[in-house]
Structure formats: structure tokens, C-alpha cells
Write a protein that holds these residues in place. Structure first.
Motif, PDB file in Angstrom:
ATOM      1  N   VAL A 116       0.855  -1.190   0.000  1.00 26.41           N
ATOM      2  CA  VAL A 116       0.000   0.000   0.000  1.00 26.41           C
ATOM      3  C   VAL A 116       0.892   1.242   0.000  1.00 26.41           C
ATOM      4  N   ASN A 117       0.281   2.335  -0.359  1.00 23.87           N
ATOM      5  CA  ASN A 117       0.911   3.642  -0.165  1.00 23.87           C
ATOM      6  C   ASN A 117       0.079   4.351   0.891  1.00 23.87           C
ATOM      7  N   PHE A 118       0.554   4.303   2.123  1.00 21.01           N
ATOM      8  CA  PHE A 118      -0.156   4.944   3.228  1.00 21.01           C
ATOM      9  C   PHE A 118       0.739   6.012   3.816  1.00 21.01           C
ATOM     10  N   PHE A 119       0.161   7.197   4.028  1.00 19.10           N
ATOM     11  CA  PHE A 119       0.937   8.214   4.722  1.00 19.10           C
ATOM     12  C   PHE A 119       0.016   9.164   5.475  1.00 19.10           C
ATOM     13  N   ILE A 120       0.596   9.765   6.493  1.00 12.11           N
ATOM     14  CA  ILE A 120      -0.031  10.878   7.215  1.00 12.11           C
ATOM     15  C   ILE A 120       0.997  11.998   7.258  1.00 12.11           C
ATOM     16  N   GLU A 121       0.646  13.109   6.659  1.00  7.98           N
ATOM     17  CA  GLU A 121       1.527  14.272   6.676  1.00  7.98           C
ATOM     18  C   GLU A 121       0.933  15.324   7.603  1.00  7.98           C
ATOM     19  N   THR A 122       1.725  15.820   8.516  1.00  5.48           N
ATOM     20  CA  THR A 122       1.279  16.836   9.457  1.00  5.48           C
ATOM     21  C   THR A 122       1.647  18.223   8.937  1.00  5.48           C
ATOM     22  N   VAL A 129      -4.285  25.956  14.445  1.00  8.07           N
ATOM     23  CA  VAL A 129      -4.793  24.946  13.502  1.00  8.07           C
ATOM     24  C   VAL A 129      -3.707  23.932  13.184  1.00  8.07           C
ATOM     25  N   MET A 130      -4.059  22.654  13.337  1.00 12.56           N
ATOM     26  CA  MET A 130      -3.182  21.561  12.938  1.00 12.56           C
ATOM     27  C   MET A 130      -3.956  20.679  11.961  1.00 12.56           C
ATOM     28  N   CYS A 131      -3.361  20.380  10.819  1.00 17.76           N
ATOM     29  CA  CYS A 131      -4.029  19.538   9.828  1.00 17.76           C
ATOM     30  C   CYS A 131      -3.209  18.279   9.567  1.00 17.76           C
ATOM     31  N   TYR A 132      -3.913  17.208   9.232  1.00 14.62           N
ATOM     32  CA  TYR A 132      -3.292  15.929   8.921  1.00 14.62           C
ATOM     33  C   TYR A 132      -3.805  15.483   7.554  1.00 14.62           C
ATOM     34  N   ARG A 133      -2.886  15.300   6.634  1.00 10.87           N
ATOM     35  CA  ARG A 133      -3.239  14.839   5.290  1.00 10.87           C
ATOM     36  C   ARG A 133      -3.041  13.331   5.259  1.00 10.87           C
ATOM     37  N   VAL A 134      -4.133  12.592   5.069  1.00 11.56           N
ATOM     38  CA  VAL A 134      -4.121  11.131   5.178  1.00 11.56           C
ATOM     39  C   VAL A 134      -4.419  10.514   3.814  1.00 11.56           C
ATOM     40  N   ARG A 135      -3.667   9.461   3.478  1.00 11.49           N
ATOM     41  CA  ARG A 135      -3.923   8.760   2.216  1.00 11.49           C
ATOM     42  C   ARG A 135      -3.648   7.277   2.385  1.00 11.49           C
ATOM     43  N   TRP A 136      -4.595   6.466   1.936  1.00 15.18           N
ATOM     44  CA  TRP A 136      -4.416   5.010   1.859  1.00 15.18           C
ATOM     45  C   TRP A 136      -4.719   4.617   0.420  1.00 15.18           C
ATOM     46  N   SER A 251      -8.412   9.310   0.440  1.00 15.45           N
ATOM     47  CA  SER A 251      -7.569  10.379   0.960  1.00 15.45           C
ATOM     48  C   SER A 251      -8.444  11.498   1.495  1.00 15.45           C
ATOM     49  N   TYR A 252      -7.976  12.118   2.553  1.00 19.33           N
ATOM     50  CA  TYR A 252      -8.759  13.160   3.207  1.00 19.33           C
ATOM     51  C   TYR A 252      -7.858  14.001   4.096  1.00 19.33           C
ATOM     52  N   ARG A 253      -8.414  15.119   4.541  1.00 15.91           N
ATOM     53  CA  ARG A 253      -7.718  15.997   5.474  1.00 15.91           C
ATOM     54  C   ARG A 253      -8.527  16.109   6.752  1.00 15.91           C
ATOM     55  N   VAL A 254      -7.872  15.984   7.869  1.00 15.37           N
ATOM     56  CA  VAL A 254      -8.482  16.222   9.172  1.00 15.37           C
ATOM     57  C   VAL A 254      -7.783  17.429   9.782  1.00 15.37           C
ATOM     58  N   CYS A 255      -8.557  18.416  10.160  1.00 13.72           N
ATOM     59  CA  CYS A 255      -7.977  19.618  10.762  1.00 13.72           C
ATOM     60  C   CYS A 255      -8.561  19.825  12.153  1.00 13.72           C
ATOM     61  N   VAL A 256      -7.726  20.288  13.061  1.00 12.87           N
ATOM     62  CA  VAL A 256      -8.097  20.494  14.454  1.00 12.87           C
ATOM     63  C   VAL A 256      -7.827  21.950  14.813  1.00 12.87           C
TER      64      VAL A 256
END
Length: 690
Positions: A116-122, A129-136, A251-256
Motif C-alpha cells: 500500500v501507499n499509506f501516509f499521514i503528513e502533518t 490549527v493543525m491539519c493531517y493529510r491522510v492517504r491510503w 484520501s482526506y484531510r483532518v484539521c483540528v
């Protein structure tokens, strides 16, 4: 004679092995074993410490800022250490030994099913604001990728317009993921609606935005209290982009953020396009009058002229008259039926003289019996069958025909040329663009420009309104926030409840406002009075909505960005006419100036005009649950009566100093005003005192 010397005897016994030596030897073995065991324990401790150190290093490796990754999912914490977001990997688990970390980039190469190509980029965008770019992304064939987002005892908002609309979202039942595309919820009550975005917002100050490239399906589980986000091409209307393999990728973005209001402001500014101008101020100030609920398809020239005359006669203003369904001979034609409108030019001239602007109903269908059907086939203007050779026939609420392919420049120009002809010939002010939902496309279809995401068809249709945006009306929206015209919520039934009834209006308007659509046109006052979808009352014999329902609907509409009548107040009695005049005047003098001010701000901020109570009270748990009150801006709070037979209601006032429409000052807040008196000709509203 021999003499025995004691010392020699001692030596002799020693040589044979003394009892003392034996005793010492027996006691030494346990000591030696204990020593060996001690060494083993020390070695085990060293090894355990080594493994523990490796585990600590691995645990540290799988952390990035406030996010912790494990093989089954990840969690995000707030600054205080509390878990505020949880995502579970439902379609696979990660091989953590394949994971590595470089700076703010955490990646893994293997799952239990393969590569797989999985990553989380902060990405830390600013201090709050903190965002996490997630992709599976699957790198070999697999049917789907699915992640499940837990509710975490928070309240969630956003997603889509629905037939049964709640605020906040209620998870009910178990729903397998299905395509997240625009649909007509009036005809298909369990579908996602005509206005939707891949965006959700939580009271925990977290937000999630699914990427546009994802073949996105949404499901949920009441039992597990999760939303199920799924990417798949199998058994789906989504198609991979040309030349790419059909490997699903989620893939999606989660922001806090620090609070729900600020994180929503950030997301809107970052991910939603903004309108480029404000529609006609007249539509904000004065009511729209539609022929639909009153006359349905039986509208004629005589009835339209009489309707206009009655509006003036009873002392009402009009931003424009909306001539709805069935003014043409067949569906797919653009000129007036000469039997029903024998002198259309004269009719428009008379209406202009009397000060009326007129808009016309339009749609993307050409029925098989229309004179334009053969022409559209010949020119290749329709959405086609998957082979691309034949037009795809579709069924809609007015028959069977083709649907124009708005990815085709020639089809767009042909359609717009007819609208411009109507505007020029009759001085038509604008158009009511009906339909546009993806659900009216065949399950298998082809367009001139291939659509990976079928909901993009909705976006292409909304673009047809751009030349007429001053008074144009749409009922669909997908990535269309920049189309600067009014967006109408789907048809309402003439009932009180949450299923397309009066109680659904505030949750629906709040939802589409959170999705970035601010120039909201609620449906017609009193609902559409469809047979079998009208609350019984003293007027049930002549198919009018219940009188009390009509009045309460009118009062609520007066505090929306725009008002829309069809069934006229004079269909009831003089008291209803008086109440209607009172509230149309209140709308024009109190509400419209404030709404227009906020509408101007939307161009820069995208902030809602109609706001939830938590917008100004995001640390107040009670404010997240209120679905029968709303704010206009930050300082005008409205609490309509939405229950039959009631002339009182409970009202929640968030922290602050408030002044009621009756002149009362309330300073001990937050508080509930229980059984607050609201007469039939009143609506409760409060202004925030600075």
C-alpha cells in the motif's frame, strides 16, 4: 608397637572425604543455580529493556504531533491530551514494521493484504490549527478501502441535504456505504440530497474534508456510532481517470482547531470557493411569488395576470413573479403554449407596466414527444449510453426523454441560446433552474467529457445559471458555492414534522449554510400543498395547508434570507393577510438590511448568514443541540413556534445580554425561558446587547 597420632588420622579422613566437605558441596549447588538464574534474569531484563526501548522508539516513530498511529487506525488528541478524533481502518491493517518517519511525514508500505501507499503528513498552518493529510492507496487489486470515523461523544454537522433533516446529525440504523452523489430526495426519501459536500464538522473542533479524487461512498453504523468512509470503483458509478488503474484510494484531510467556529472558518476559507457577487438586493428585500403551489401545471395567461393583480390589490410587494411548470407545449421546448398563453408578448408587456419582473422555470430534460428531441439526437446533445452511440433515455417526474450533456460545449451553447432568446424576446428577468441531480442520470452513461465523479454533472448544470445569477434560483449544489445565485431547499410538504416539513427548515438551512451555500431561498410558505402530503385542518377540504401551519411558516420565512409565496395569504382570511403584511414589512425593514450586510461579507469570508447558536457559544454543550433556533449574524437570535396548537415555547439564550422583541432585558444567562408566550401573530426574537 604403633602409636596413633591424631593429626595423621585427620589427614587420612580428609583423604577419604570428610562429612563437612560433603555438607558444603550439597549447599553450593543451589547457590550456583541461583547465580545462573540471576544471570539469566539479568540477561532477560537487558533483552526486555532492549525490546521496550525498541517499542518506545517504535511508539515514538508512530506519533506525529498530537496523532498516534497503530495498525488498526489512529487517534488525535487535543492540547489537553483528550482524544477528540478516532479513525479505524476497516478494510485492512498496517504492518507497522514497514512504517517510517521523516520529519512530519509518517508512511507505511505494507498492510496485511499486500503493498500500500499509506501516509499521514502533518501540516501546522498556524498556532491554532493543525491539519493531517491522510492517504491510503492500494497498489494491487482490492475491491475497496474503508475507514470509519467515531463520534467520540461529540456532535457532527454537514454532509448533505436530506429528506429527514436533523441538527446535529443523527446516526440511525445500519447503512452500507453508497455513492455520495446528488439526488432528488423528494422522490427518493432515503437518498442524499441535491446539495452536498464531502465535509463534516465536529463540536470537538475537528473537521474532515474528503478529497475530490476519491470514488467516495458514505455509510454509517448506529451500533458502533461511526460514519463509514469508503473508496471503491466496483459496483459504483465512479470511474477511474482515463489511463489509470482502478485501484481504490481514500484520501482526506483532518484539521483540528481551538474551537468549532474558528476551525470551520479556516476550512471554508481554505476549501470552499466564494461567490463573486451578491444577487439582486430586491430578492432579499421583497417576496418572490411563484405559481407552482397555487396552480401547479394548470397555469394560464389569465391566471398569471390575475395572480399579479391580486398581489397588488392586497398591498404586497414583489421582487419577481415566478412562472413555473407547464407554460410550454411539451417538455424540452422554450416558447409559450399558444393555447394557454395566446398573447405572451402582450402579457409580459402588461406585467412590466404593472411593475413586475418575471422569471421562468427551466430544466435539463427534452421529452421524447418534444419537437426538439430529434434535433438534440442529431446534434449529439444528450448524455449517451455507455457505448457512446445512442442517447440515454431517462425517466423524470414529467415523463421520459433525454438529458442534456452539459460537459458538451455545443449542448451548453444550444441550451443557453434558448434562454437568452426568452430573455430578449420577453424581457424575462431570470430562470428557476430545476432538477440537476445526478440521480436523473442513467446508472451507466457516457458524456462527451468523461466524469470520474458523476456528481460533477451537477456542477456543470449549475454553471448554466451564471449569466442569469441576479435572480436565478438553483436547487442543487456540489462544489458550486461560487455560483452567485439563490439556492432553494427541496420542495417541502405542508406538514409540521422533520420529514420535509416545517421543523426541517432550520436544520436544512443550517446544514447547507455550513456547506458554504449562503444565499438560501426556503421553499414556498406553507409548503407545496401536494395531495396526500398536507396536514389536515379547517381548510383540508380545499387542499390548502393548515391555517396555523401557514402562519407559523410565514413567520419563520420572514427571518430567512428571502421569502417565497405561492399559496397567497388571501386564500385564507383577512387576519392572515394582516399577519402576512406585518411580517413581509418586518422582513424588509429589520431582516433584509442585516442579511444584505452579511451577504456582502460572504464574498470574502464565506461565513454563514444563518448561523447555529454554537457560533457564538462554542463552549456551551446545550447550544450544539438546539435545532429550532438560529442566529442572523452574531446578534439577532430567532425562536419560531414550530408545534401545532402552541402559543408558547421554551427558548434558550446563550451567555450574553439579550433584549427581547417585547423590550425585556435578560442578563442572567445562559438560561432557558420556559413556556415563553408567543401569540399566533408573533415570532420570538432577541438582539444581543453590546
Amino acid at each position: 608397637m604403633y602409636q596413633i597420632v591424631p593429626g595423621e588420622q585427620q589427614t587420612s579422613e580428609t583423604a577419604r572425604g570428610s562429612p563437612l566437605k560433603k555438607k558444603l558441596g550439597n549447599e553450593g549447588r543451589p547457590l550456583m543455580i541461583a547465580g545462573i538464574l540471576g544471570c539469566v534474569l539479568v540477561l532477560a531484563a537487558v533483552v526486555a529493556w532492549g525490546y521496550y526501548s525498541v517499542s518506545l522508539r517504535k511508539a515514538q516513530l508512530l506519533k506525529t504531533e498530537l496523532l498516534d498511529l497503530n495498525k488498526d487506525g489512529f487517534i488525535i488528541r487535543n492540547q489537553a491530551g483528550a482524544v477528540i478524533f478516532t479513525m479505524t481502518f476497516r478494510s485492512g491493517t498496517l504492518d507497522l514494521d514497514s512504517c517510517s518517519k521523516e520529519g512530519h511525514f509518517l508512511s507505511c508500505l505494507q498492510s496485511h493484504t499486500g503493498k500500500v501507499n499509506f501516509f499521514i503528513e502533518t501540516v501546522r498552518l498556524k498556532d491554532t490549527v493543525m491539519c493531517y493529510r491522510v492517504r491510503w492507496e492500494e497498489l494491487q487489486y482490492k475491491e475497496l478501502v474503508e475507514h470509519a470515523m467515531a463520534y467520540n461523544n461529540s456532535h457532527w454537522f454537514g454532509g448533505a441535504e436530506t429528506a429527514v433533516q436533523y441538527w446535529p446529525i443523527r446516526i440511525q440504523g445500519e447503512e452500507e456505504p453508497r455513492p455520495f452523489i446528488t439526488s432528488d430526495v423528494y422522490s427518493s426519501r432515503s437518498a442524499f440530497g441535491g446539495i452536498l459536500e464531502r465535509y463534516w464538522l465536529s463540536s470537538n473542533a475537528t473537521a474532515i474534508k474528503i478529497n475530490d479524487s476519491v470514488p467516495f461512498h458514505l455509510g454509517w453504523s448506529e451500533k458502533n456510532r461511526t460514519l463509514r468512509f469508503q473508496a471503491r470503483f466496483e459496483n459504483s458509478p465512479f470511474r477511474p481517470p482515463a489511463g489509470q488503474q482502478a485501484f481504490p484510494q481514500l484520501s482526506y484531510r483532518v484539521c483540528v482547531g481551538s474551537d468549532v467556529t474558528s476551525i470551520h472558518k479556516y476550512m471554508v476559507r481554505k476549501y470552499f470557493p466564494k461567490p463573486i457577487k451578491v444577487p439582486s438586493p430586491e430578492v432579499f428585500k421583497q417576496p418572490v411569488w411563484s405559481t407552482w403551489a397555487l396552480h401547479k401545471t394548470a397555469i394560464t395567461q389569465e391566471k398569471l395576470l390575475q395572480y399579479a393583480s391580486d398581489i397588488t390589490k392586497h398591498g404586497f410587494t414583489c421582487s419577481h413573479l415566478e412562472l413555473d411548470d407547464r407554460y410550454t407545449t411539451d417538455y424540452g421546448e422554450f416558447d409559450f403554449d399558444p393555447q394557454k398563453f395566446p398573447n405572451a408578448s402582450g402579457m409580459f408587456e402588461k406585467l412590466r407596466e404593472d411593475g413586475f419582473h418575471v422569471t421562468l422555470w427551466t430544466h435539463p430534460f427534452i421529452n421524447c414527444d418534444s419537437i426538439n428531441f430529434g434535433l438534440a439526437v442529431e446534434k449529439g446533445l444528450f448524455v449517451r449510453e455507455p457505448s457512446g452511440e445512442l442517447p440515454a433515455l431517462v425517466r423524470w417526474w414529467n415523463g421520459i426523454g433525454g438529458i442534456l450533456d452539459f460537459t458538451n460545449e455545443e449542448a451548453r451553447e444550444w441550451y443557453l441560446s434558448h434562454l437568452h432568446m426568452l430573455k430578449t424576446r420577453y424581457d424575462v428577468a431570470s430562470f428557476k433552474f430545476d432538477a440537476g441531480e445526478t440521480s436523473y442520470l442513467p446508472r451507466q452513461f457516457s458524456t462527451l467529457v468523461p466524469l470520474s465523479d458523476p456528481a460533477t454533472f451537477t456542477r456543470r448544470y449549475t454553471e448554466m445559471a451564471i449569466p442569469f445569477s441576479e435572480r436565478a434560483e438553483l436547487r442543487v449544489g456540489y462544489q458550486s458555492q461560487n455560483i452567485s445565485c439563490f439556492v432553494r431547499i427541496i420542495d417541502r410538504d405542508s406538514v409540521w414534522g422533520y420529514e420535509l416539513g416545517l421543523k426541517s427548515i432550520i436544520p436544512t438551512v443550517l446544514t447547507i449554510s455550513i456547506l458554504g451555500y449562503q444565499f438560501v431561498l426556503p421553499d414556498m410558505i406553507g409548503g407545496n400543498a401536494y395531495p396526500n402530503y398536507t396536514s389536515g385542518g379547517i381548510n383540508s377540504t380545499n387542499d390548502l395547508p393548515d391555517r396555523e401551519l401557514y402562519i407559523r411558516w410565514l413567520e419563520l420565512s420572514a427571518f430567512m434570507p428571502a421569502m417565497q409565496f405561492s399559496i397567497p395569504p388571501w386564500a385564507y382570511d383577512k387576519e392572515v393577510v394582516q399577519i402576512a403584511r406585518k411580517f413581509t414589512e418586518l422582513h424588509e425593514t429589520l431582516v433584509a438590511p442585516r442579511v444584505l450586510e452579511l451577504a456582502g461579507e460572504v464574498l470574502n469570508t464565506g461565513d454563514p448568514i444563518i448561523r447555529p447558536l454554537w457560533w457564538i457559544a462554542n463552549d456551551d454543550e446545550a447550544a450544539y443541540k438546539i435545532d429550532s433556533q438560529f442566529l442572523i449574524g452574531d446578534d439577532l437570535m430567532v425562536a419560531p413556534v414550530l408545534e401545532p396548537g402552541k402559543q408558547e415555547r421554551d427558548i434558550y439564550l446563550p451567555a450574553g445580554r439579550w433584549k427581547s422583541y417585547k423590550g425585556e432585558h435578560i442578563e442572567k444567562t445562559p438560561t432557558y425561558l420556559t413556556d415563553y408566550s408567543v401569540d399566533l401573530d408573533e415570532i420570538a426574537y432577541f438582539t444581543w446587547v453590546h
